[in-house]
Design an enzyme around this catalytic site. Structure first.
Site, PDB file in Angstrom:
ATOM      1  N   ASP A  43       0.947  -1.184  -0.084  1.00 31.18           N
ATOM      2  CA  ASP A  43      -0.031   0.045  -0.102  1.00 31.18           C
ATOM      3  C   ASP A  43       1.002   1.384  -0.042  1.00 31.18           C
ATOM      4  O   ASP A  43       0.297   2.420  -0.245  1.00 31.18           O
ATOM      5  CB  ASP A  43      -1.061  -0.002   1.135  1.00 31.18           C
ATOM      6  CG  ASP A  43      -0.471   0.024   2.480  1.00 31.18           C
ATOM      7  OD1 ASP A  43       0.632  -0.065   2.536  1.00 31.18           O
ATOM      8  OD2 ASP A  43      -1.118   0.035   3.382  1.00 31.18           O
ATOM      9  N   GLU A  60      -1.098  -5.377   8.605  1.00 35.97           N
ATOM     10  CA  GLU A  60      -0.429  -4.561   9.763  1.00 35.97           C
ATOM     11  C   GLU A  60      -0.830  -4.964  10.901  1.00 35.97           C
ATOM     12  O   GLU A  60      -2.040  -4.509  11.081  1.00 35.97           O
ATOM     13  CB  GLU A  60      -0.321  -3.113   9.008  1.00 35.97           C
ATOM     14  CG  GLU A  60       0.506  -2.767   8.065  1.00 35.97           C
ATOM     15  CD  GLU A  60       0.953  -1.091   7.703  1.00 35.97           C
ATOM     16  OE1 GLU A  60       0.640  -0.605   8.721  1.00 35.97           O
ATOM     17  OE2 GLU A  60       1.224  -0.881   6.769  1.00 35.97           O
ATOM     18  N   GLU A  73       9.402  -3.982  10.300  1.00 38.06           N
ATOM     19  CA  GLU A  73       9.581  -2.777   9.873  1.00 38.06           C
ATOM     20  C   GLU A  73      10.174  -1.887  10.819  1.00 38.06           C
ATOM     21  O   GLU A  73       9.539  -1.640  11.896  1.00 38.06           O
ATOM     22  CB  GLU A  73       8.367  -2.106   8.925  1.00 38.06           C
ATOM     23  CG  GLU A  73       8.715  -0.740   8.537  1.00 38.06           C
ATOM     24  CD  GLU A  73       7.902  -0.286   7.493  1.00 38.06           C
ATOM     25  OE1 GLU A  73       6.662  -1.100   7.214  1.00 38.06           O
ATOM     26  OE2 GLU A  73       7.975   0.706   6.904  1.00 38.06           O
TER      27      GLU A  73
HETATM   28  O1  KIV Z   1       3.749  -1.050   1.569  1.00 41.82           O
HETATM   29  C1  KIV Z   1       4.776  -1.512   1.606  1.00 41.82           C
HETATM   30  O2  KIV Z   1       5.424  -1.366   0.496  1.00 41.82           O
HETATM   31  C2  KIV Z   1       5.148  -2.389   2.510  1.00 41.82           C
HETATM   32  C3  KIV Z   1       6.698  -2.493   2.591  1.00 41.82           C
HETATM   33  C4  KIV Z   1       7.478  -1.415   3.206  1.00 41.82           C
HETATM   34  C5  KIV Z   1       7.039  -3.709   3.511  1.00 41.82           C
HETATM   35  O3  KIV Z   1       4.441  -2.653   3.395  1.00 41.82           O
END
Ligand code: KIV
Length: 237
Positions: free
Chosen positions: A45, A111, A168
């Protein structure tokens, strides 16, 4: 051509080689990535900031994620395609995940320790990747997370049935402890060298996104190359 599955990613936990994951949002980049050895293509996202020019990822809709997943899936017959569940979509977790899987995602990424929603998606037969640490959908500041609570959350995610967890901006030592505490792979971004794999936003590593975060290593500066090529085109007119 060996098709990458979630089972294969799980099994890589016990191997020496690291898991590689990169983002894509369109057919052409997905096709280039699929022709490399990259294991996982993430329709992140980060689409919100990197492609659509929003300030953050929160305004990305399920329709947009579904649209870009279709394009990526067309270009990626080999790699495992994983799509982010966008902000707010866990309110209707199974329905939203189902839309993304119908669009071509082999798994969805969620998430946070959204244990109930994850269990529901798994119960409906779909694969889930977890994501802990500094979470773009909810973090107000982008900084390294040191909390030991993460180890417990990672164990909960594993018990809920996720096949891998993105860490992250997790403190390197905490990331090491999480990686040792669970039997599924961890995939780090800005979380040190001890994870079982690494993920980068492709536009950051290629130098295409002007607001790339500091922890993202740039492997080539394609913005410079594009400007040079455009300069040559204009000169030849
Ligand atoms: O949205 C994204 O690109 C991500 C990565 C940073 C893991 O979640």
């Amino acid at each position: 051509m060996e098709k990458i599955t979630t089972g294969k990613i799980r099994n890589l936990k016990s191997e020496i080689r690291k898991i590689s994951m990169l983002t894509a949002y369109d057919y052409s980049i997905a096709r280039i990535l699929d022709e490399t050895a990259v294991d996982i293509i993430l329709v992140g996202d980060s689409l919100g900031n990197v492609i659509l020019g929003h300030e953050n990822t929160r305004s990305v809709t399920i329709e947009e994620m579904s649209h870009h997943t279709r394009a990526v899936a067309r270009g990626a017959p080999r790699a495992l395609v994983v799509t982010d569940m966008p902000f707010g979509s866990m309110r209707d977790a199974v329905l939203s995940a189902n839309r993304l899987v119908e669009s071509g995602a082999a798994a969805v990424k969620v998430e946070g320790a959204e244990i109930e929603g994850i269990r529901a998606i798994r119960g409906a037969g779909m694969e889930v990747m977890g994501h802990l640490g500094c979470l773009p959908q909810s973090a107000s500041v982008y900084k390294v997370v040191r909390s030991d609570k993460l180890i417990d959350e990672a164990k909960q995610l594993e018990a809920a049935g996720v096949f891998a967890i993105v860490l992250e901006l997790v403190d390197s030592e905490v990331a090491k402890q999480i990686t040792a505490a669970i039997t599924i792979p961890t995939i780090g971004i800005g979380s040190g060298p001890h994870c079982d794999g690494q993920v980068l936003v492709t536009y950051d590593m290629l130098g295409l996104y002007p607001d790339a975060p500091k922890h993202a290593k740039k492997y080539v500066d394609l913005a410079v190359e594009i400007k040079r090529a455009v300069g040559s085109f204009i000169k030849e007119l």
